[in-house]
Each structure stands twice: as structure tokens, then as C-alpha cells.
Motif scaffolding. Structure first.
Motif, PDB file in Angstrom:
ATOM      1  N   LYS A  64      52.181  42.571 152.534  1.00  0.00           N
ATOM      2  CA  LYS A  64      52.018  42.403 153.982  1.00  0.00           C
ATOM      3  C   LYS A  64      50.570  42.712 154.357  1.00  0.00           C
ATOM      4  O   LYS A  64      49.978  43.630 153.768  1.00  0.00           O
ATOM      5  N   PRO A  65      49.962  41.969 155.249  1.00  0.00           N
ATOM      6  CA  PRO A  65      50.561  40.961 156.122  1.00  0.00           C
ATOM      7  C   PRO A  65      50.467  39.521 155.622  1.00  0.00           C
ATOM      8  O   PRO A  65      50.469  38.602 156.446  1.00  0.00           O
ATOM      9  N   ASP A  66      50.415  39.292 154.318  1.00  0.00           N
ATOM     10  CA  ASP A  66      50.400  37.921 153.813  1.00  0.00           C
ATOM     11  C   ASP A  66      51.671  37.187 154.238  1.00  0.00           C
ATOM     12  O   ASP A  66      52.778  37.737 154.138  1.00  0.00           O
ATOM     13  N   SER A  67      51.531  35.958 154.653  1.00  0.00           N
ATOM     14  CA  SER A  67      52.698  35.196 155.096  1.00  0.00           C
ATOM     15  C   SER A  67      53.716  35.028 153.980  1.00  0.00           C
ATOM     16  O   SER A  67      54.928  35.021 154.232  1.00  0.00           O
TER      17      SER A  67
ATOM     18  N   VAL B 283      53.552  43.709 162.143  1.00  0.00           N
ATOM     19  CA  VAL B 283      54.463  43.243 163.190  1.00  0.00           C
ATOM     20  C   VAL B 283      53.934  41.941 163.803  1.00  0.00           C
ATOM     21  O   VAL B 283      54.681  40.974 163.982  1.00  0.00           O
ATOM     22  N   ASP B 284      52.644  41.917 164.102  1.00  0.00           N
ATOM     23  CA  ASP B 284      52.045  40.724 164.704  1.00  0.00           C
ATOM     24  C   ASP B 284      52.117  39.531 163.755  1.00  0.00           C
ATOM     25  O   ASP B 284      52.398  38.401 164.174  1.00  0.00           O
ATOM     26  N   ALA B 285      51.873  39.769 162.455  1.00  0.00           N
ATOM     27  CA  ALA B 285      51.918  38.690 161.482  1.00  0.00           C
ATOM     28  C   ALA B 285      53.323  38.120 161.357  1.00  0.00           C
ATOM     29  O   ALA B 285      53.509  36.898 161.271  1.00  0.00           O
ATOM     30  N   ALA B 286      54.320  38.992 161.363  1.00  0.00           N
ATOM     31  CA  ALA B 286      55.711  38.537 161.276  1.00  0.00           C
ATOM     32  C   ALA B 286      56.100  37.737 162.510  1.00  0.00           C
ATOM     33  O   ALA B 286      56.786  36.707 162.412  1.00  0.00           O
TER      34      ALA B 286
END
Length: 203
Positions: A145-148, A175-178
Motif C-alpha cells: 500500500k498504497p500501490d493500486s 485510505v485516499d488511494a483505496a
């Protein structure tokens, strides 16, 4: 908590959600055995979360060798390993019981950034991890994380679209990436806050 509607699965972070932790402990343990402890402590900041370590790109033995060369670490590998593996985490108040309750009706997926060595320590210390359907850790995934890719792997493990998964993490960037990938999200502060968010979402 972002979005409303039915949640089929929960994707939970480990450190800062299931367990509390202090990432400054291990660097402090190691720095005192370096040639210049103050300089080493400054340079080792964030050591436990470095990408190459948590994704398994380097082994613990390689980390030891680098610290000996760069900072004059005066510990044998065995002593270094003991310092690395001595617990620096503890159960997060209220989370073990919440995990057990959620597991009764939902698929639970753990998505954690953690190195391979300390992951074994954590697994042995926390039986509540047995409630999870899948345990996805960066050292096995090869991404973090935060890798897609980490989030998409979690969605597949949950057997649910991101829109039907609630992702819970204490790190805002994660959280923002998710959320950008379509997950419902909750920025975790404590177990009571998560419980309130879950009640509000079903009210």
C-alpha cells in the motif's frame, strides 16, 4: 465512512488497526550500537516501513550487512535479528472482539505492509488473525500500500467489487488511494470510532 449500502467484505490494515505499534523502537535499539548513535537514529527513521524491506526485495541478513557497512553496527547477525524480532506491537484495544464479530457474517481480508521476519512474530502473538479469510502481506505480495495492485489483490481475495468492500486503515494516504479505486473507506482512529461508523452505516 465513505458511501452507504451493503458491505460484503472488510479489508483491514494490521498495524494501527488490529494492533498498536511503535516504529521508532527498533531504530532506537539498533542506533545505540552504531558508531554515531545520534546520526544513525536520524538515518534509520522509518526503517521498518522501507519499501525494499516490506516487499521482500532484501533479506534481513542483507539489512544487517548494510547497517554494519553504513553505520558501524556492532551487533552480530543473531543479536541484530533478536533486536528486530523483539515485539514492538501490542493488541489494539477492542479490535480482537470486533474482528471476531465481523467474521461471523463477512469475509475478512487483512492487507498489511510488513516484513517477512516480523510477520511471523505477529502471527504467533495474535490468534484473532485466524478469523480472516485471507492474509495478504506485502512481503508475500511483492507490492505494498498504497500501490493500486495491493488493493486490487485484496478485492479479489474478498471476492467482492471494491464498492462492496470497506477498507479500514489508519494511514490517510492508504485510505485516499483505496477510495480512488472505488472502495468504501474508514480512516481508523480507534475501535469505538469504527463501531460507531458501522452502526451509522446500517442505521
Amino acid at each position: 465512512m465513505s458511501r452507504t449500502g451493503r458491505v460484503d467484505a472488510f479489508v483491514l490494515d494490521l498495524f494501527g488497526v488490529i494492533i498498536g505499534f511503535d516504529n521508532d523502537v527498533v531504530p532506537a535499539r539498533l542506533a545505540r550500537h552504531c558508531t554515531d548513535p545520534d546520526d544513525a537514529l536520524r538515518r534509520l527513521d522509518g526503517l521498518m516501513a522501507r519499501r525494499e524491506i516490506i516487499t521482500g526485495e532484501v533479506t534481513l541478513r542483507q539489512v544487517h550487512r548494510r547497517l554494519v557497512q553504513a553505520h558501524g553496527l556492532a551487533l552480530t547477525y543473531r543479536q541484530f535479528e533478536d533486536a528486530w524480532l523483539e515485539p514492538y506491537s501490542w493488541p489494539m484495544f477492542g479490535m480482537a472482539s470486533l474482528v471476531e464479530a465481523l467474521a461471523e457474517n463477512h469475509r475478512l481480508v487483512l492487507l498489511s505492509n510488513v516484513d517477512r521476519a516480523y510477520w511471523q512474530v505477529v502471527r504467533a502473538m495474535h490468534p484473532e488473525l485466524g478469523c480472516f479469510t485471507e492474509l495478504l502481506v506485502s512481503c508475500d505480495l511483492g507490492c505494498a500500500k498504497p500501490d493500486s495492485e495491493a488493493f486490487l489483490r485484496a478485492s479479489r481475495a474478498a471476492k467482492a467489487d471494491p464498492a462492496r468492500c470497506l477498507f479500514v486503515d489508519d494511514t490517510r494516504a492508504n485510505v485516499d488511494a483505496a477510495r480512488l479505486l472505488g472502495f468504501r473507506t474508514h480512516w481508523f482512529r480507534d475501535a469505538s470510532g469504527l463501531r460507531r461508523a458501522l452502526r451509522d452505516s446500517t442505521a
